[in-house]
Design an enzyme around this catalytic site. Structure first.
Site, PDB file in Angstrom:
ATOM      1  CG  PHE A   7      -8.106  -2.910  -1.324  1.00  0.00           C
ATOM      2  CD1 PHE A   7      -8.854  -2.167  -0.493  1.00  0.00           C
ATOM      3  CD2 PHE A   7      -8.632  -3.951  -1.755  1.00  0.00           C
ATOM      4  CE1 PHE A   7     -10.487  -2.186  -0.367  1.00  0.00           C
ATOM      5  CE2 PHE A   7      -9.968  -4.248  -1.378  1.00  0.00           C
ATOM      6  CZ  PHE A   7     -10.839  -3.417  -0.978  1.00  0.00           C
ATOM      7  CG  ASP A   8      -2.758   2.912  -1.672  1.00  0.00           C
ATOM      8  OD1 ASP A   8      -1.676   2.527  -2.010  1.00  0.00           O
ATOM      9  OD2 ASP A   8      -3.029   3.920  -1.079  1.00  0.00           O
ATOM     10  CG  LEU A   9      -0.246  -1.169   2.862  1.00  0.00           C
ATOM     11  CD1 LEU A   9      -1.406  -1.768   3.299  1.00  0.00           C
ATOM     12  CD2 LEU A   9       1.078  -1.771   2.774  1.00  0.00           C
ATOM     13  CG  ASP A  10       1.485   3.304   3.175  1.00  0.00           C
ATOM     14  OD1 ASP A  10       1.502   2.541   3.910  1.00  0.00           O
ATOM     15  OD2 ASP A  10       2.794   3.600   2.569  1.00  0.00           O
TER      16      ASP A  10
END
Length: 217
Positions: A7-10
């Protein structure tokens, strides 16, 4: 369908628009650059150095700008952030299903860990792959950050989930599928052009990709 979810965060796990845009604005002003908050959301996701160059910070001042940004963000912007409400339920279900979850972000790892702890998300992830302070891992895109996450999770049947082209292009370079999400800051056109394997509108759709084999958009 997949065993490992990166998963990417932002813009994917959390909505950081207030903290990031205000931090960019304060940093730019310190270098004599006037900005409007509404114009700064496009910098959510890309590497900081690229963003500051696009804003007009000179090459000789880019490292200073990055350092100042991080100081401001650590003190204030890091918690001017909102959790996308459907994500914890999805993460909990994936973990319950025996999936391996990791974070792959252009943020410095210490910042990413602090945000995950703040929103009680760290419990779902076995590894957090972020950038180094010098930006060396994201300098040529996101592929190296993704590869590190894969190396530390086993990377079995992996997929990268993110909202910007950098996530998709990094996944392609790292040799894994990608899910482009539309609740973040990238458009459908951006994600399609980058070559996303799938594009989804809602977080719950991630779960359907664990059990079915839908056609790409």
């Amino acid at each position: 369908m997949y065993d490992t979810y990166l998963f990417d965060l932002d813009g994917t796990l959390t909505d950081p628009v207030e903290g990031i845009t205000k931090t960019f604005q304060a940093t730019a002003e310190a270098f004599g650059i006037r900005t409007e908050l509404a114009d700064l959301a496009r910098f959510i996701g890309p590497p900081l150095r690229d963003s500051f160059k696009e804003l007009g910070v000179t090459d000789e001042n880019v490292e200073q700008a990055v350092e100042k940004y991080r100081d401001i963000f650590w003190d204030k912007g890091i918690f001017q952030n909102k959790l996308y409400p459907d994500l914890p339920k999805v993460l909990a279900q994936l973990k319950s299903d025996g999936k391996t979850l990791a974070v792959a972000t252009n943020k410095v790892t210490a910042q990413a860990n602090r945000i995950l702890d703040h929103f009680d998300l760290a419990q779902y992830f076995s590894f957090v792959s972020g950038d180094n302070l010098d930006g060396s891992l994201s300098r040529n895109g996101k592929a190296e950050i993704i590869r590190i996450a894969l190396d530390n999770t086993g990377g079995k049947n992996a997929v990268m989930i993110g909202d910007r082209k950098h996530d998709i292009l990094g996944a392609i370079a790292a040799g894994v599928d990608s899910i482009g999400i539309l609740w973040g800051y990238g458009s459908r056109d951006e994600l399609e052009t980058a070559g996303a394997t799938y594009i989804i509108n809602e977080a719950a759709e991630i779960l359907s990709l664990t059990r079915t084999n839908p056609s790409a958009p």
